[in-house]
Scaffold this motif. Structure first.
Motif, PDB file in Angstrom:
ATOM      1  N   PHE A 174       0.865  -1.186   0.000  1.00 58.12           N
ATOM      2  CA  PHE A 174       0.000   0.000   0.000  1.00 58.12           C
ATOM      3  C   PHE A 174       0.906   1.244   0.000  1.00 58.12           C
ATOM      4  O   PHE A 174       2.101   1.152   0.246  1.00 58.12           O
ATOM      5  N   ASN A 175       0.287   2.412  -0.231  1.00 60.93           N
ATOM      6  CA  ASN A 175       1.059   3.661  -0.360  1.00 60.93           C
ATOM      7  C   ASN A 175       2.187   3.754   0.668  1.00 60.93           C
ATOM      8  O   ASN A 175       1.929   3.677   1.870  1.00 60.93           O
ATOM      9  N   THR A 176       3.387   3.902   0.159  1.00 57.27           N
ATOM     10  CA  THR A 176       4.576   3.955   1.021  1.00 57.27           C
ATOM     11  C   THR A 176       5.349   5.224   0.700  1.00 57.27           C
ATOM     12  O   THR A 176       5.363   5.674  -0.449  1.00 57.27           O
ATOM     13  N   ARG A 187       3.570  11.550  -7.291  1.00 61.91           N
ATOM     14  CA  ARG A 187       2.752  11.042  -6.190  1.00 61.91           C
ATOM     15  C   ARG A 187       2.506  12.135  -5.163  1.00 61.91           C
ATOM     16  O   ARG A 187       3.248  13.106  -5.076  1.00 61.91           O
ATOM     17  N   VAL A 188       1.481  11.911  -4.377  1.00 64.24           N
ATOM     18  CA  VAL A 188       0.947  13.035  -3.607  1.00 64.24           C
ATOM     19  C   VAL A 188       1.960  13.595  -2.604  1.00 64.24           C
ATOM     20  O   VAL A 188       2.073  14.817  -2.468  1.00 64.24           O
ATOM     21  N   LEU A 189       2.722  12.741  -1.941  1.00 67.39           N
ATOM     22  CA  LEU A 189       3.626  13.284  -0.917  1.00 67.39           C
ATOM     23  C   LEU A 189       4.763  14.112  -1.525  1.00 67.39           C
ATOM     24  O   LEU A 189       4.947  15.275  -1.153  1.00 67.39           O
ATOM     25  N   LEU A 202      -0.583  23.957  -3.122  1.00 65.33           N
ATOM     26  CA  LEU A 202      -0.659  22.490  -3.155  1.00 65.33           C
ATOM     27  C   LEU A 202      -1.881  22.063  -3.974  1.00 65.33           C
ATOM     28  O   LEU A 202      -2.995  22.535  -3.729  1.00 65.33           O
ATOM     29  N   THR A 203      -1.647  21.180  -4.947  1.00 68.07           N
ATOM     30  CA  THR A 203      -2.714  20.779  -5.870  1.00 68.07           C
ATOM     31  C   THR A 203      -3.466  19.562  -5.338  1.00 68.07           C
ATOM     32  O   THR A 203      -2.930  18.451  -5.308  1.00 68.07           O
ATOM     33  N   ILE A 204      -4.699  19.776  -4.928  1.00 66.09           N
ATOM     34  CA  ILE A 204      -5.545  18.648  -4.524  1.00 66.09           C
ATOM     35  C   ILE A 204      -6.356  18.216  -5.740  1.00 66.09           C
ATOM     36  O   ILE A 204      -7.014  19.047  -6.381  1.00 66.09           O
ATOM     37  N   PHE A 205      -6.297  16.935  -6.074  1.00 69.13           N
ATOM     38  CA  PHE A 205      -7.076  16.425  -7.200  1.00 69.13           C
ATOM     39  C   PHE A 205      -8.458  16.016  -6.683  1.00 69.13           C
ATOM     40  O   PHE A 205      -8.566  15.290  -5.689  1.00 69.13           O
ATOM     41  N   GLY A 206      -9.502  16.466  -7.397  1.00 68.11           N
ATOM     42  CA  GLY A 206     -10.869  16.201  -6.934  1.00 68.11           C
ATOM     43  C   GLY A 206     -11.175  17.100  -5.747  1.00 68.11           C
ATOM     44  O   GLY A 206     -10.580  18.175  -5.593  1.00 68.11           O
ATOM     45  N   SER A 209     -11.615  14.403  -0.801  1.00 68.10           N
ATOM     46  CA  SER A 209     -12.253  13.503   0.168  1.00 68.10           C
ATOM     47  C   SER A 209     -11.773  12.061  -0.003  1.00 68.10           C
ATOM     48  O   SER A 209     -12.078  11.203   0.821  1.00 68.10           O
ATOM     49  N   GLN A 210     -11.042  11.779  -1.090  1.00 65.81           N
ATOM     50  CA  GLN A 210     -10.512  10.417  -1.277  1.00 65.81           C
ATOM     51  C   GLN A 210      -9.476  10.140  -0.187  1.00 65.81           C
ATOM     52  O   GLN A 210      -8.812  11.055   0.289  1.00 65.81           O
ATOM     53  N   THR A 211      -9.369   8.878   0.206  1.00 67.37           N
ATOM     54  CA  THR A 211      -8.459   8.540   1.307  1.00 67.37           C
ATOM     55  C   THR A 211      -7.299   7.672   0.823  1.00 67.37           C
ATOM     56  O   THR A 211      -7.404   6.967  -0.182  1.00 67.37           O
ATOM     57  N   ARG A 212      -6.198   7.765   1.575  1.00 67.46           N
ATOM     58  CA  ARG A 212      -5.057   6.862   1.414  1.00 67.46           C
ATOM     59  C   ARG A 212      -4.530   6.580   2.821  1.00 67.46           C
ATOM     60  O   ARG A 212      -4.838   7.297   3.773  1.00 67.46           O
ATOM     61  N   SER A 213      -3.675   5.552   2.927  1.00 69.82           N
ATOM     62  CA  SER A 213      -3.102   5.154   4.212  1.00 69.82           C
ATOM     63  C   SER A 213      -1.612   5.023   3.956  1.00 69.82           C
ATOM     64  O   SER A 213      -1.201   4.194   3.150  1.00 69.82           O
ATOM     65  N   ASP A 271     -10.315   7.101 -12.913  1.00 71.97           N
ATOM     66  CA  ASP A 271     -10.203   5.855 -12.135  1.00 71.97           C
ATOM     67  C   ASP A 271      -9.386   5.996 -10.842  1.00 71.97           C
ATOM     68  O   ASP A 271      -8.868   5.013 -10.317  1.00 71.97           O
ATOM     69  N   ASP A 272      -9.245   7.212 -10.338  1.00 71.38           N
ATOM     70  CA  ASP A 272      -8.527   7.424  -9.078  1.00 71.38           C
ATOM     71  C   ASP A 272      -9.334   6.768  -7.949  1.00 71.38           C
ATOM     72  O   ASP A 272     -10.497   7.107  -7.733  1.00 71.38           O
ATOM     73  N   PRO A 273      -8.751   5.797  -7.222  1.00 72.86           N
ATOM     74  CA  PRO A 273      -9.531   5.111  -6.176  1.00 72.86           C
ATOM     75  C   PRO A 273     -10.040   6.081  -5.099  1.00 72.86           C
ATOM     76  O   PRO A 273      -9.312   6.986  -4.672  1.00 72.86           O
ATOM     77  N   GLN A 275     -11.087   5.319  -1.993  1.00 75.50           N
ATOM     78  CA  GLN A 275     -10.632   5.032  -0.626  1.00 75.50           C
ATOM     79  C   GLN A 275      -9.657   3.871  -0.659  1.00 75.50           C
ATOM     80  O   GLN A 275      -9.721   3.012  -1.530  1.00 75.50           O
ATOM     81  N   ARG A 276      -8.751   3.878   0.294  1.00 72.17           N
ATOM     82  CA  ARG A 276      -7.788   2.774   0.350  1.00 72.17           C
ATOM     83  C   ARG A 276      -7.244   2.657   1.769  1.00 72.17           C
ATOM     84  O   ARG A 276      -6.742   3.616   2.339  1.00 72.17           O
ATOM     85  N   GLN A 277      -7.385   1.453   2.310  1.00 68.57           N
ATOM     86  CA  GLN A 277      -6.873   1.181   3.655  1.00 68.57           C
ATOM     87  C   GLN A 277      -6.614  -0.314   3.755  1.00 68.57           C
ATOM     88  O   GLN A 277      -7.511  -1.114   3.475  1.00 68.57           O
TER      89      GLN A 277
HETATM   90  N1  UDP Z   1      -3.122  13.642  -5.528  1.00 64.60           N
HETATM   91  C1  UDP Z   1      -3.431  14.972  -5.310  1.00 64.60           C
HETATM   92  N2  UDP Z   1      -2.534  15.919  -5.697  1.00 64.60           N
HETATM   93  C2  UDP Z   1      -1.346  15.633  -6.295  1.00 64.60           C
HETATM   94  C3  UDP Z   1      -1.021  14.276  -6.499  1.00 64.60           C
HETATM   95  C4  UDP Z   1      -1.939  13.297  -6.109  1.00 64.60           C
HETATM   96  O1  UDP Z   1      -4.496  15.291  -4.771  1.00 64.60           O
HETATM   97  O2  UDP Z   1      -0.589  16.577  -6.630  1.00 64.60           O
HETATM   98  C5  UDP Z   1      -4.086  12.614  -5.098  1.00 64.60           C
HETATM   99  C6  UDP Z   1      -4.406  11.555  -6.148  1.00 64.60           C
HETATM  100  O3  UDP Z   1      -5.440  11.985  -7.010  1.00 64.60           O
HETATM  101  C7  UDP Z   1      -4.815  10.388  -5.269  1.00 64.60           C
HETATM  102  C8  UDP Z   1      -3.962  10.558  -4.012  1.00 64.60           C
HETATM  103  O4  UDP Z   1      -3.509  11.904  -4.023  1.00 64.60           O
HETATM  104  O5  UDP Z   1      -6.169  10.477  -4.912  1.00 64.60           O
HETATM  105  C9  UDP Z   1      -2.753   9.647  -3.988  1.00 64.60           C
HETATM  106  O6  UDP Z   1      -2.120   9.733  -5.220  1.00 64.60           O
HETATM  107  P1  UDP Z   1      -0.738   9.035  -5.531  1.00 64.60           P
HETATM  108  O7  UDP Z   1      -0.416   9.344  -6.961  1.00 64.60           O
HETATM  109  O8  UDP Z   1       0.254   9.427  -4.508  1.00 64.60           O
HETATM  110  O9  UDP Z   1      -0.980   7.484  -5.336  1.00 64.60           O
HETATM  111  P2  UDP Z   1      -2.160   6.460  -5.694  1.00 64.60           P
HETATM  112  O10 UDP Z   1      -2.571   5.957  -4.372  1.00 64.60           O
HETATM  113  O11 UDP Z   1      -3.293   7.163  -6.381  1.00 64.60           O
HETATM  114  O12 UDP Z   1      -1.524   5.468  -6.573  1.00 64.60           O
END
Ligand code: UDP
Length: 319
Positions: A174-176, A187-189, A202-206, A209-213, A271-273, A275-277
């Motif tokens: 999972f996201n590391t 990637r988001v970080l 900072l660019t938030i996509f959508g 409200s989507q989640t990652r862990s 197709d951006d998931p 939620q993910r946990q």
């Molecule tokens: N994301 C975002 N802004 C960015 C890059 C990514 O909001 O500048 C979002 C992306 O749409 C996703 C989440 O952050 O919902 C995690 O994205 P990442 O590419 O890190 O990994 P993923 O889990 O989607 O493979």
């Protein structure tokens, strides 16, 4: 001395695995075609006599002289912008690449561990995701090249286990995050920290409200190490179950970096998931493993790494 081949050894996870197996006293052979990997991640190992680097594309026939006890298949583009840019290579390394690794493993009588992914669950309809969940993947969507390659890789690995009796292990990662992620990998970080360091919003996509862990890399490496040495051939989730929305994550990064920038909203990729946990019951039961590093601590270490990179790194385009 045990001998291990690590494909994708110059990548983010591969290079941390090289470090770990060197520390455990192994002879480590790192292999990478350096498309998304970076040789600088391994430079500190070059002086060691128990370390070798092979510049090679694992989608081509692999030749390694001498014995091998273990093969870790970690070669693959792993961020959405990478596999959108190089979709065919992504499919090839997950299919031809694993076929070559498994063939080599048979010849060498080596145990194989493959890097699978939470992406095999696609945009999951079951939450959190246990290993028994079969997933919800769009095979022809933009992420399909990665998701389906990894699913094929699992099937191929299991077939070698079942039909050839090969010793195999499958980790679903999972996201590391952690040091040596590419600042420009999309990637988001790294995206958020790079933006904060450049003084950009900072660019938030959508709607965020989507989640990652997010799992710190040292925790992941410990889980992989334990899985490799276990006798468990079915897939095991390794990840940190602490879940956060992307909006909250952006706020954490703003606080951590002290930036005075804001968040801006951009369209959500296809197709951006949502939620993910990970459900990590299996890793706990079988490997006696659970993550130890809190997000606050892991983010501090990772931010320090990015802050200390040469300034030109900050302005490098993704490709
Ligand atoms: N994301 C975002 N802004 C960015 C890059 C990514 O909001 O500048 C979002 C992306 O749409 C996703 C989440 O952050 O919902 C995690 O994205 P990442 O590419 O890190 O990994 P993923 O889990 O989607 O493979």
């Amino acid at each position: 001395m045990k001998r291990i081949l690590i494909t994708g050894g110059a990548g983010f996870l591969g290079s941390h695995l090289c470090d770990r197996f060197i520390k455990e006293g192994y002879h480590v052979i790192a292999m990478d075609n350096l498309i998304t990997g970076d040789i600088r991640n391994l430079e500190h190992l070059f002086p060691l006599s128990n370390f070798e680097f092979h510049h090679h594309d694992v989608s081509q026939f692999i030749h390694v002289a001498g014995e091998l006890d273990y093969i870790l298949h970690f070669a693959s583009p792993a961020s959405p912008i990478d596999y959108l840019k190089i979709p065919i290579q992504t499919l090839k390394v997950g299919s031809l690449g694993i076929h070559n690794c498994l063939g080599l493993a048979r010849v060498k009588n080596a145990r194989v561990l493959i890097a699978s992914t939470s992406e095999v669950y696609g945009d999951p309809t079951v939450h959190p995701q246990p290993e028994e969940y079969w997933g919800n993947v769009n095979p022809v969507g933009p992420r399909g090249v990665y998701d389906e390659a990894k699913r094929f890789q699992e099937a191929m690995t299991m077939a070698y286990h079942t039909y050839h009796g090969l010793e195999t292990r499958i980790v679903r990662i999972f996201n590391t995050y952690g040091p040596r992620m590419r600042l420009n990998d999309g990637r988001v970080l790294p995206a958020f920290i790079g933006q904060a360091l450049r003084g950009e919003d900072l660019t938030i996509f959508g709607d965020g409200s989507q989640t990652r862990s997010f799992c710190y890399v040292d925790d992941l490496v410990e889980g992989i190490y334990r899985l490799l040495l276990s006798d468990y051939p079915s897939p095991v989730n390794i990840g940190n179950p602490v879940e956060i929305t992307i909006k909250e994550f952006a706020e954490e990064i703003i606080k951590l970096t002290g930036t005075s920038q804001q968040v801006v909203y951009k369209p959500l990729p296809t197709d951006d998931p949502k939620q993910r946990q990970p459900n990590i019951s299996k890793a706990k039961a079988i490997l006696d493993w659970e993550p130890k590093v809190s997000r606050a601590e892991g983010l501090r270490i990772t931010y320090d790494y990015f802050k200390n990179l040469p300034e030109e790194e900050l302005y490098k385009a993704a490709y």
